[in-house]
Design an enzyme around this catalytic site. Structure first.
Site, PDB file in Angstrom:
ATOM      1  N   PRO A 225      64.988  63.556  27.849  1.00 20.00           N
ATOM      2  CA  PRO A 225      65.199  62.870  29.022  1.00 20.00           C
ATOM      3  C   PRO A 225      63.296  62.006  28.473  1.00 20.00           C
ATOM      4  O   PRO A 225      62.691  62.379  29.115  1.00 20.00           O
ATOM      5  CB  PRO A 225      65.189  63.243  30.075  1.00 20.00           C
ATOM      6  N   ASP A 399      58.684  65.105  26.983  1.00 16.91           N
ATOM      7  CA  ASP A 399      60.314  65.490  27.198  1.00 16.91           C
ATOM      8  C   ASP A 399      60.102  66.388  28.693  1.00 16.91           C
ATOM      9  O   ASP A 399      59.692  67.426  29.095  1.00 16.91           O
ATOM     10  CB  ASP A 399      60.387  66.815  26.399  1.00 16.91           C
ATOM     11  N   HIS A 400      60.890  65.428  29.914  1.00 17.12           N
ATOM     12  CA  HIS A 400      61.356  65.758  31.330  1.00 17.12           C
ATOM     13  C   HIS A 400      62.011  67.025  31.130  1.00 17.12           C
ATOM     14  O   HIS A 400      61.384  67.645  32.136  1.00 17.12           O
ATOM     15  CB  HIS A 400      62.017  65.015  31.443  1.00 17.12           C
ATOM     16  N   ARG A 401      62.919  67.700  30.081  1.00 15.52           N
ATOM     17  CA  ARG A 401      63.448  69.227  30.259  1.00 15.52           C
ATOM     18  C   ARG A 401      61.854  69.785  30.460  1.00 15.52           C
ATOM     19  O   ARG A 401      62.645  71.077  30.818  1.00 15.52           O
ATOM     20  CB  ARG A 401      63.937  69.072  28.511  1.00 15.52           C
TER      21      ARG A 401
END
Length: 427
Positions: A225, A399-401
């Site tokens: 994401p 990387d939104h994780r």
């Protein structure tokens, strides 16, 4: 007995390759260290050297053959004590079937390739190693007894020594390449339907590099994401400092580019904001203490990202020299795997092409990539007054994780400050 030459694993992730060119023919005598073939991996064309002496009795894979699995027998050498007439009869049957068969499901062939590690002996002369591998090891003070050979009968070859040298210097960056994909296995992308068209065209065969780029970018956009954050950065002070530094470096033959200085700025930003210097690895996260910056370089067959390791602790002149040398060898297809695999973050600069702003795709397992646009004269508020300044747009993809928006914003803020007050890059 005859010696089977197998398709080597020239990088930790290599499962298959293209036998681009044979440098020998049947009947040729070869010695340890002689070059046998050029093999195209997913990122470069590399040379494959002999590790034993003998006569080439059979070439089992033709030049230009794609999709040759690691471990496939590609040629047979008759040793000095062999009956040259019997050598071809002992090996071809199985390899031919292996090469002719359709590609089997991926079965981690790399694990089967390395031969047992050479036994530790009382003297270096008892360790099985090619002359070229011994010479490189001697020049770089590498202990051959600590290296496992991937050549026939556990023989240490040039690639093993170079991998050991690269692994020692890139220890912090090595784990993510192996651990991240294992923690979150990538689903195979859906096959792309064939295109039928009456528009005049030619069919262009994809290189291994282009296939890899297509697969990895598809996986990145499907699984990672992305969050995008953009800042406008004033370049005037950095351009002034660059001019002064280049004047002082001229006698040393070094000429800094804006991109060299931006690589340093990104590296220092990652150290100052360590929450962005990470890789997502399923139920764990890798936190790096060093900033290894991958620099996107366009080559005729696609895109490759050679790495400036430890850019946060290197001087601008060293960074400039390394990038120039790495980019040159990247365009020649001469990079070694450890020079483009790994990295903690990437930078992609399209400003020289006049692109004002763009959003780059993250290169897993890295956690972010910085996209640099063109510097241009713009109306800008300077000291509460409207002025004309040289401004560029920089967009971070995160990387939104692993990275929250607030942490990504902090990194972009630090990057902007370092560029706008660039003495921090040389302090």
């Amino acid at each position: 007995m005859p010696i089977e030459l197998k398709m080597p694993a020239l990088s930790p992730t290599m499962e298959e390759g293209t036998l681009a060119k044979w440098l020998v023919k049947e009947g040729d005598s070869v010695s340890s260290g002689d070059l046998l073939a050029e093999i195209e991996t997913d990122k470069a064309t590399m040379e494959f050297e002999a590790v034993d002496e003998g006569v080439i009795t059979k070439l089992l894979v033709a030049e230009g053959t794609d999709g040759v699995k690691v471990g496939t027998v590609i040629a047979v050498i008759a040793g000095e004590d062999d009956d040259s007439a019997s050598a071809p009869k002992t090996a071809p049957a199985a390899p031919k079937a292996e090469v002719a068969a359709p590609p089997p499901p991926a079965a981690a062939p790399v694990a089967s390739t390395p031969a047992p590690a050479p036994a530790t002996a009382s003297g270096d002369e008892r360790i099985k190693a090619s002359p070229l591998a011994r010479r490189i090891a001697a020049e770089r003070a590498v202990d051959l007894s600590q290296i496992s050979g991937s050549g026939p009968n556990g023989r240490i070859v040039k690639q093993d020594v170079e991998a050991a040298i690269g692994g020692a210097s890139a220890a912090p960056a090595a784990p993510p390449a192996a651990s991240a994909p294992q923690a979150a296995p990538a689903p195979k992308p859906a096959p792309v339907a064939a295109i039928e068209t009456d528009i005049p065209h030619e069919v262009v065969k994809l290189s291994n590099m282009r296939k890899t780029i297509a697969r990895r970018l598809t996986e990145s956009k499907q699984q990672v994401p992305h969050i995008y954050l953009t800042v406008d950065v004033r370049l005037d002070a950095l351009l002034k400092l660059r001019s002064e530094l280049n004047a002082s470096l001229e006698s040393r033959g070094v000429k800094l580019s804006v991109n060299d200085m931006l690589v340093k700025a990104l590296a220092l930003s990652l150290i100052q904001v360590p929450k962005c210097n990470v890789s997502f690895a399923g139920d764990t996260m890798l936190q790096y203490s060093r900033a290894d910056i991958s620099v996107a370089v366009s080559v005729p067959t696609g895109l490759i990202t050679p790495i400036v390791k430890g850019a946060d602790s290197k001087t601008l002149s060293v960074i400039s020299t390394e990038i120039s040398e790495l980019a040159g060898r990247a365009k020649e297809g001469k990079l070694q795997p450890h020079e483009y695999q790994g990295g903690t973050a990437s930078i992609s600069n399209m400003g020289m092409m006049g692109i004002k702003q763009f959003e780059a795709v993250i290169n897993p397992p890295q956690g972010m990539i910085l996209a640099i646009g063109a510097g241009e004269k713009r109306p800008y508020i300077v000291d509460d007054a409207l002025a004309i300044a040289t401004v560029m747009s920089a967009t971070g993809s995160f990387d939104h994780r692993a990275i929250d928006g607030a942490d990504g914003a902090e990194l972009m803020k630090v990057f902007k400050e370092l560029v706008e007050k660039p003495l921090g890059l040389v302090a």
